[in-house]
Scaffold this motif. Structure first.
Motif, mmCIF file in Angstrom:
data_model
loop_
_atom_site.group_PDB
_atom_site.id
_atom_site.type_symbol
_atom_site.label_atom_id
_atom_site.label_comp_id
_atom_site.label_asym_id
_atom_site.label_seq_id
_atom_site.Cartn_x
_atom_site.Cartn_y
_atom_site.Cartn_z
ATOM 1 N N ARG A 19 47.327 49.504 48.066
ATOM 2 C CA ARG A 19 47.327 50.202 46.788
ATOM 3 C C ARG A 19 46.059 49.792 46.058
ATOM 4 N N PRO A 20 45.308 50.759 45.538
ATOM 5 C CA PRO A 20 44.026 50.413 44.929
ATOM 6 C C PRO A 20 44.137 49.615 43.631
ATOM 7 N N GLN A 21 45.302 49.547 43.003
ATOM 8 C CA GLN A 21 45.437 48.828 41.736
ATOM 9 C C GLN A 21 45.792 47.358 41.925
ATOM 10 N N THR A 22 45.704 46.870 43.132
ATOM 11 C CA THR A 22 46.018 45.479 43.402
ATOM 12 C C THR A 22 44.835 44.809 44.084
ATOM 13 N N LEU A 23 44.874 43.502 44.105
ATOM 14 C CA LEU A 23 43.806 42.739 44.738
ATOM 15 C C LEU A 23 44.450 41.604 45.527
ATOM 16 N N ARG A 24 44.105 41.510 46.789
ATOM 17 C CA ARG A 24 44.568 40.404 47.627
ATOM 18 C C ARG A 24 43.423 39.418 47.764
ATOM 19 N N VAL A 25 43.718 38.149 47.512
ATOM 20 C CA VAL A 25 42.706 37.112 47.617
ATOM 21 C C VAL A 25 43.247 35.964 48.463
ATOM 22 N N LEU A 26 42.334 35.192 49.023
ATOM 23 C CA LEU A 26 42.748 34.004 49.759
ATOM 24 C C LEU A 26 42.941 32.858 48.780
ATOM 25 N N LYS B 72 46.281 24.455 52.915
ATOM 26 C CA LYS B 72 46.603 25.530 53.853
ATOM 27 C C LYS B 72 46.315 26.862 53.166
ATOM 28 N N ASP B 73 45.761 27.817 53.924
ATOM 29 C CA ASP B 73 45.455 29.146 53.390
ATOM 30 C C ASP B 73 46.720 29.971 53.242
ATOM 31 N N LEU B 74 46.713 30.814 52.222
ATOM 32 C CA LEU B 74 47.768 31.794 52.043
ATOM 33 C C LEU B 74 47.186 32.997 51.308
ATOM 34 N N ILE B 75 47.925 34.102 51.344
ATOM 35 C CA ILE B 75 47.487 35.330 50.691
ATOM 36 C C ILE B 75 48.151 35.439 49.334
ATOM 37 N N VAL B 76 47.334 35.738 48.320
ATOM 38 C CA VAL B 76 47.809 35.895 46.956
ATOM 39 C C VAL B 76 47.572 37.349 46.549
ATOM 40 N N LEU B 77 48.606 38.013 46.110
ATOM 41 C CA LEU B 77 48.506 39.370 45.598
ATOM 42 C C LEU B 77 48.392 39.296 44.086
ATOM 43 N N ILE B 78 47.333 39.843 43.531
ATOM 44 C CA ILE B 78 47.173 39.933 42.082
ATOM 45 C C ILE B 78 47.524 41.364 41.712
ATOM 46 N N ILE C 54 42.445 29.261 44.054
ATOM 47 C CA ILE C 54 41.971 30.560 44.510
ATOM 48 C C ILE C 54 40.450 30.544 44.405
ATOM 49 N N GLN C 55 39.799 30.536 45.551
ATOM 50 C CA GLN C 55 38.345 30.541 45.630
ATOM 51 C C GLN C 55 37.718 29.499 44.690
ATOM 52 N N GLY C 56 38.262 28.286 44.763
ATOM 53 C CA GLY C 56 37.743 27.164 43.990
ATOM 54 C C GLY C 56 38.266 27.058 42.577
ATOM 55 N N ILE C 57 39.077 28.013 42.138
ATOM 56 C CA ILE C 57 39.613 28.008 40.768
ATOM 57 C C ILE C 57 41.059 27.521 40.818
ATOM 58 N N PRO C 58 41.373 26.397 40.161
ATOM 59 C CA PRO C 58 42.765 25.932 40.148
ATOM 60 C C PRO C 58 43.631 26.827 39.266
ATOM 61 N N LYS D 91 32.064 32.088 33.702
ATOM 62 C CA LYS D 91 32.471 33.344 34.315
ATOM 63 C C LYS D 91 32.813 33.109 35.780
ATOM 64 N N HIS D 92 33.940 33.664 36.204
ATOM 65 C CA HIS D 92 34.400 33.549 37.589
ATOM 66 C C HIS D 92 34.605 34.944 38.151
ATOM 67 N N THR D 93 34.321 35.101 39.429
ATOM 68 C CA THR D 93 34.573 36.360 40.112
ATOM 69 C C THR D 93 35.362 36.075 41.380
ATOM 70 N N LEU D 94 36.535 36.691 41.473
ATOM 71 C CA LEU D 94 37.346 36.582 42.676
ATOM 72 C C LEU D 94 37.003 37.753 43.588
ATOM 73 N N HIS D 95 36.903 37.482 44.872
ATOM 74 C CA HIS D 95 36.586 38.509 45.851
ATOM 75 C C HIS D 95 37.824 38.770 46.701
ATOM 76 N N GLY D 96 38.279 40.011 46.679
ATOM 77 C CA GLY D 96 39.452 40.395 47.443
ATOM 78 C C GLY D 96 39.152 40.521 48.921
ATOM 79 N N VAL D 97 40.203 40.512 49.709
ATOM 80 C CA VAL D 97 40.085 40.684 51.152
ATOM 81 C C VAL D 97 40.763 41.984 51.548
ATOM 82 N N ARG D 98 40.209 42.615 52.548
ATOM 83 C CA ARG D 98 40.833 43.815 53.100
ATOM 84 C C ARG D 98 41.870 43.359 54.111
ATOM 85 N N ARG D 99 42.886 44.135 54.258
ATOM 86 C CA ARG D 99 43.956 43.789 55.180
ATOM 87 C C ARG D 99 43.466 43.921 56.613
#
Length: 186
Positions: A39-46, A52-58, A108-112, A157-165
């Motif tokens: 869905r384009p209105q969501t963002l998945r980030v590592l 341990k890595d996990l997937i976070v849905l924003i 999330i990408q270095g941001i607690p 300023k922080h920028t989170l980069h999403g991942v494609r499935r």
């Protein structure tokens, strides 16, 4: 859409509204968070929890933050069983959250990110960050095409980069015996 109603014996909303000062409706979790479709209105980030890595849905379609019960069990996370929500799914079936993981910190990408999560069987997503977290960020700039989310936190300023499935990216690693021992303090 999945909506949440408090158990009948609790006062209307009570603690369920904690951290959602701008929300005047019952807590909700988006259908997307349950089925995991694109869905384009969501963002998945590592994200990372206990190294341990996990997937976070924003997803702003969720009023609260949720964590999958499998993740809670696998990581041996502390649970407050008294903090429960009753979730009503689109078919009117009621499911009760198993409690809350209060003050859980993941990175999330270095941001607690330290926030409370309600425990729910969220089959497609290991962690869901909703409005309860998003509203703490203030002004947010989203670029759904580039899969980025920018905001200021602590003056920086922080920028989170999403991942494609992609195949394999959504697997969570099992803890080894040593890590399990450290979690339980034995």
């Amino acid at each position: 859409m999945i909506t949440d109603t408090p158990p009948e014996k609790e006062e209307a909303l009570g603690d369920n509204q904690q951290g959602t000062k701008g929300i005047n409706t019952l807590p909700e979790i988006s259908f997307h968070a349950i089925i995991g479709g694109e869905r384009p209105q969501t963002l998945r980030v590592l994200g990372r929890l206990k190294n341990k890595d996990l997937i976070v849905l924003i997803d702003g379609g969720n009023t609260h933050n949720f964590i999958d019960q499998t993740v809670v069990s696998r990581f041996g996370l502390p649970v407050v069983r008294e903090k429960k929500l009753q979730v009503i799914m689109a078919n009117q079936e009621r499911i009760e959250c198993m409690g809350q993981c209060p003050g859980l910190m993941l990175t999330i990408q270095g941001i607690p990110v330290t926030i409370d999560y309600y425990i729910l069987l969220v089959a497609a997503c290991q962690v869901v960050l909703g409005v309860q977290w998003l509203e703490t960020l203030g002004l947010i700039e989203l670029d759904y095409k580039a899969l980025t989310m920018s905001f200021k936190l602590g003056g920086a300023k922080h920028t989170l980069h999403g991942v494609r499935r992609t195949v394999g990216i959504f697997n969570i690693e099992a803890l080894d015996d040593r890590e399990c021992t450290n979690l339980w303090g034995t």
